[in-house]
Structures are given as C-alpha cells and as structure tokens.
Design an enzyme around this catalytic site. Structure first.
Site, mmCIF file in Angstrom:
data_model
loop_
_atom_site.group_PDB
_atom_site.id
_atom_site.type_symbol
_atom_site.label_atom_id
_atom_site.label_comp_id
_atom_site.label_asym_id
_atom_site.label_seq_id
_atom_site.Cartn_x
_atom_site.Cartn_y
_atom_site.Cartn_z
ATOM 1 N N ASP A 30 0.848 -1.186 0.000
ATOM 2 C CA ASP A 30 0.000 0.000 0.000
ATOM 3 C C ASP A 30 0.890 1.245 0.000
ATOM 4 O OD1 ASP A 30 -3.228 0.518 0.960
ATOM 5 O OD2 ASP A 30 -1.825 2.210 1.031
ATOM 6 N N ILE A 31 0.507 2.222 -0.808
ATOM 7 C CA ILE A 31 1.306 3.450 -0.958
ATOM 8 C C ILE A 31 1.247 4.307 0.310
ATOM 9 C CG2 ILE A 31 -0.445 5.018 -1.917
ATOM 10 C CD1 ILE A 31 1.576 5.620 -4.184
ATOM 11 N N ASN A 87 -12.899 -2.799 2.264
ATOM 12 C CA ASN A 87 -13.869 -1.714 2.356
ATOM 13 C C ASN A 87 -14.797 -1.775 1.150
ATOM 14 O OD1 ASN A 87 -12.645 -0.693 4.715
ATOM 15 N ND2 ASN A 87 -11.083 0.344 3.484
ATOM 16 N N GLN A 94 -14.507 2.851 0.684
ATOM 17 C CA GLN A 94 -13.733 2.298 -0.434
ATOM 18 C C GLN A 94 -13.360 3.437 -1.372
ATOM 19 O OE1 GLN A 94 -15.854 -0.563 -2.853
ATOM 20 N NE2 GLN A 94 -14.014 -1.180 -3.976
ATOM 21 N N HIS A 100 -10.282 -5.356 -3.386
ATOM 22 C CA HIS A 100 -8.943 -5.522 -2.809
ATOM 23 C C HIS A 100 -9.061 -5.865 -1.339
ATOM 24 C CE1 HIS A 100 -10.019 -1.233 -2.656
ATOM 25 N NE2 HIS A 100 -9.345 -1.158 -1.525
ATOM 26 N N HIS A 102 -6.974 -5.560 2.112
ATOM 27 C CA HIS A 102 -5.845 -4.997 2.854
ATOM 28 C C HIS A 102 -5.328 -6.081 3.794
ATOM 29 C CE1 HIS A 102 -6.789 -0.595 2.144
ATOM 30 N NE2 HIS A 102 -7.977 -1.111 1.891
HETATM 31 P P1 AMP Z 1 -9.646 1.567 -0.002
HETATM 32 O O1 AMP Z 1 -9.648 2.950 0.588
HETATM 33 O O2 AMP Z 1 -10.083 0.489 0.900
HETATM 34 O O3 AMP Z 1 -10.353 1.562 -1.345
HETATM 35 O O4 AMP Z 1 -8.117 1.232 -0.273
HETATM 36 C C1 AMP Z 1 -7.387 1.750 -1.324
HETATM 37 C C2 AMP Z 1 -5.957 1.694 -0.910
HETATM 38 O O5 AMP Z 1 -5.151 1.837 -2.063
HETATM 39 C C3 AMP Z 1 -5.526 2.823 0.062
HETATM 40 O O6 AMP Z 1 -5.040 2.238 1.256
HETATM 41 C C4 AMP Z 1 -4.426 3.560 -0.715
HETATM 42 O O7 AMP Z 1 -3.371 3.986 0.115
HETATM 43 C C5 AMP Z 1 -3.988 2.518 -1.718
HETATM 44 N N1 AMP Z 1 -3.442 3.041 -2.958
HETATM 45 C C6 AMP Z 1 -3.950 4.019 -3.740
HETATM 46 N N2 AMP Z 1 -3.187 4.201 -4.830
HETATM 47 C C7 AMP Z 1 -2.163 3.310 -4.722
HETATM 48 C C8 AMP Z 1 -1.039 3.006 -5.532
HETATM 49 N N3 AMP Z 1 -0.788 3.640 -6.681
HETATM 50 N N4 AMP Z 1 -0.176 2.043 -5.114
HETATM 51 C C9 AMP Z 1 -0.406 1.398 -3.949
HETATM 52 N N5 AMP Z 1 -1.453 1.621 -3.155
HETATM 53 C C10 AMP Z 1 -2.319 2.568 -3.531
#
Ligand code: AMP
Ligand code: ZN
Length: 114
Positions: A30-31, A87, A94, A100, A102
C-alpha cells in the site's frame, strides 16, 4: 477494465512494489501504509467490490485468502496475528473501485475500526 487503477497496477502498467503474483491475483505494498506491513491483494480480473462477488467469480476470493495465509507464513506474521480488511462502497470508505483485501500486520490492531 481499461480505466481502473488496480487493473493497471496488476497488469504492470503502473508501477508498484510487488509482494506476490500469480495468474489470478497480484499483491503489492500500500502506498500509504497503516501498519509496519500493509499490502493489498487484488484479483487480476476486474470485480468492483465484495458486493460484486457472485457464485461465478467467487473462486478467486478463496484463492486470494489461501495466498494471504501462505504469505502470512512466509513473511513471518502468521504467529503474531494480523488483519484482513475489505472496504465496500461509500460508507465503507472504499476509494478504489476494484476488489482488494488490505493485509495489515506488525502492530496490535484496535477494535472497533473507525
Ligand atoms: P480503499 O480505501 O479500501 O479503497 O483502499 C485503497 C488503498 O489503495 C488505500 O489504502 C491507498 O493507500 C492505496 N493506494 C492508492 N493508490 C495506490 C497506488 N498507486 N499504489 C499502492 N497503493 C495505492
Ligand atoms: Zn479494475
């Protein structure tokens, strides 16, 4: 889906820090990590969220959980425990509309989640 961030990450079109991949799924860091270990596992096929899981596409979800269990052993956090979160939709917070999971580990989690 052509304009989906996680479809593009799984296809290697957008860079990511890979944790694991196979024919069905892709795992990457996760970024914006919320724990010392925080990665996401996504199906390569576009599924919007848990709400779009059907009897037909559900096998990939079981596969992803088997992958998570294996990675938890290989990465050394199975014994201490960890959390898997998905989420769903607006109230579920979400932000990326591609299914996805986590995987969070390396600290004590709190309950209930906010
Ligand atoms: P959600 O909020 O449950 O939809 O989770 C989306 C997740 O994706 C968040 O925790 C972000 O930090 C992560 N995210 C968004 N863009 C990227 C990316 N380019 N690379 C890795 N993680 C990402
Ligand atoms: Zn997608």
């Amino acid at each position: 889906m052509s304009d989906c961030l996680f479809c593009k990450i799984a296809a290697g079109e957008i860079p990511s820090k890979k944790v694991y991949e196979d024919d069905l799924c892709y795992a990457f860091c996760d970024i914006n990590p919320q724990a010392p270990t925080h990665f996401l596992v996504v199906p390569r096929a576009h599924i919007q969220s848990v709400s779009a899981v059907t009897e037909e596409n559900a096998p990939v979800v079981g596969h992803i959980f088997a992958v998570i269990a294996r990675l938890s052993e290989e990465l050394g956090f199975a014994g201490s425990g960890y959390r898997v979160v998905s989420n769903i939709g607006e109230a579920g917070q979400q932000t990326v509309p591609h299914l996805h999971f986590h995987v969070l580990a390396g600290r004590d989690m709190t309950w209930p989640p906010g």
